[in-house]
Design a protein around this motif. Structure first.
Motif, PDB file in Angstrom:
ATOM      1  N   SER A   1       5.160  16.748  -5.637  1.00 40.90           N
ATOM      2  CA  SER A   1       5.100  18.075  -6.167  1.00 40.90           C
ATOM      3  C   SER A   1       4.539  18.999  -5.192  1.00 40.90           C
ATOM      4  O   SER A   1       3.611  18.524  -4.553  1.00 40.90           O
ATOM      5  CB  SER A   1       4.162  18.436  -7.424  1.00 40.90           C
TER       6      SER A   1
ATOM      7  N   HIS B   1       9.394  18.315  -6.765  1.00 41.04           N
ATOM      8  CA  HIS B   1       8.978  19.560  -7.672  1.00 41.04           C
ATOM      9  C   HIS B   1       8.463  20.511  -6.970  1.00 41.04           C
ATOM     10  O   HIS B   1       7.324  20.447  -6.379  1.00 41.04           O
ATOM     11  CB  HIS B   1       7.862  19.004  -8.862  1.00 41.04           C
TER      12      HIS B   1
ATOM     13  N   ASP C   1      13.065  19.044 -10.251  1.00 39.10           N
ATOM     14  CA  ASP C   1      12.365  20.088 -11.218  1.00 39.10           C
ATOM     15  C   ASP C   1      12.606  21.346 -10.867  1.00 39.10           C
ATOM     16  O   ASP C   1      12.613  21.874  -9.556  1.00 39.10           O
ATOM     17  CB  ASP C   1      10.928  19.741 -11.264  1.00 39.10           C
TER      18      ASP C   1
ATOM     19  N   ASN D   1       7.937  28.270 -10.048  1.00 35.71           N
ATOM     20  CA  ASN D   1       8.829  27.164  -9.486  1.00 35.71           C
ATOM     21  C   ASN D   1      10.062  27.714  -9.001  1.00 35.71           C
ATOM     22  O   ASN D   1      10.518  28.762  -9.161  1.00 35.71           O
ATOM     23  CB  ASN D   1       9.318  26.255 -10.904  1.00 35.71           C
TER      24      ASN D   1
END
Length: 308
Positions: A181, A211, A235, A253
């Motif tokens: 991530s 991610h 993701d 995100n």
């Protein structure tokens, strides 16, 4: 019988968890359920619907068990939940979650700020979660998500060797897969290529999701870099909502709509229906009135003659 072609990549929608925990408002349970219904209708096959944390810390997630129970009506999706510890994992598993994710920070500073435990403590917690899973919900995947793998606003640079050592420790502790991530949006494509190549070399098929955050505008570029070295799970969050309350300056995100457009434009199938995905923005807007939604493709629209 004609075989059904599986999509080339899995888009894991994290908006109902990562997105909602990062906004100041609280979406009602009914609104969350309508939004999840819309996401499922669009063809998303994995949705992170909740986080099992104490309500006093994240009131936005106080209805986690109810939301999981509702999402389970959609039998074609993997209903995923984030858990910070063994207690959260037990509640999530008993609520019926079909996959759980444990965040473990590569940055010691972020790990202490986020879950009040060291990296080593979290690996031990992961081992306990896996044992609990084996006892009460065999077969449910337990994902280790290595947070701040590309840098940390609290610590600064995070050595790549630290990231890889932690990933191997998580795999040895029993994680079904280990993802990386970019919690703070500090990553770049060259770094993404290098880290995921090394991760594949270390743990092979247990390499999990990318991610990525779009804090500095490189989210899609980093996803493409990860794809080109073999990552197939990504993701993202509808409308680009998301961030980390314990990482100052971390913002949204990768936008699901933009990610789907990029892959489909490349001829990489996602299994997601574009008009229905766009329609899923409406229950999000209704449930969080006034919240800014992001996305270049939703604003620009599809190119003329689009056949994606």
């Amino acid at each position: 019988m004609t075989p059904i072609h599986a999509p080339d990549v899995l888009i894991s929608e994290v908006g109902p968890r990562d997105g909602l925990q990062s906004v100041s408002g609280t979406m009602s349970t009914a609104a969350k359920c309508l939004w999840i219904d819309a996401l499922a209708a669009a063809g998303l096959r994995e949705i992170e619907v909740a986080s099992f944390v104490p309500p006093k810390l994240l009131p936005q997630m106080a209805d986690a068990a109810q939301v999981v129970q509702h999402a389970l009506r959609h039998t074609h999706i993997t209903v995923m939940a984030l858990v910070p510890n063994l207690r959260g994992a037990e509640t999530a598993l008993r609520s019926g979650a079909r996959k759980i994710t444990l965040p473990i920070s590569a940055s010691q500073a972020h790990c202490l700020a986020n879950v009040r435990k060291t990296r080593e403590d979290m690996v031990a917690e992961l081992r306990a979660v896996v044992a609990l899973r084996d006892a009460i919900a065999p077969g449910v995947p337990v994902e280790a998500a290595i947070s701040t793998a590309f840098g940390c606003t609290l610590q600064g640079q995070v050595p790549e060797d630290d990231v890889l050592r932690l990933a191997v420790a998580c795999a040895e502790a029993g994680a079904s897969d280990v993802g990386l991530s970019d919690t703070t949006g500090m990553g770049n494509p060259a770094q993404t290529t290098r880290l995921f190549k090394r991760l594949f070399q270390e743990i092979g098929e247990r390499t999990g999701a990318a991610h990525m955050h779009n804090t500095r505008g490189l989210g899609l570029a980093n996803c493409l870099a990860a794809y080109e070295v073999g990552v197939r799970t990504f993701d993202s969050s509808l409308g680009g909502l998301g961030g980390c309350p314990y990482a100052p300056g971390a913002s949204g995100n990768v936008v699901t709509e933009d990610l789907v457009f990029m892959f489909e434009a490349m001829g990489v199938s996602t299994g997601i229906d574009w008009p229905t995905l766009m329609a899923a923005r409406e229950p999000l807007k209704a449930g969080l009135p006034g919240e800014t939604l992001y996305g270049m493709t939703p604003e620009a629209g599809l190119p003329k003659g689009w056949r994606g």
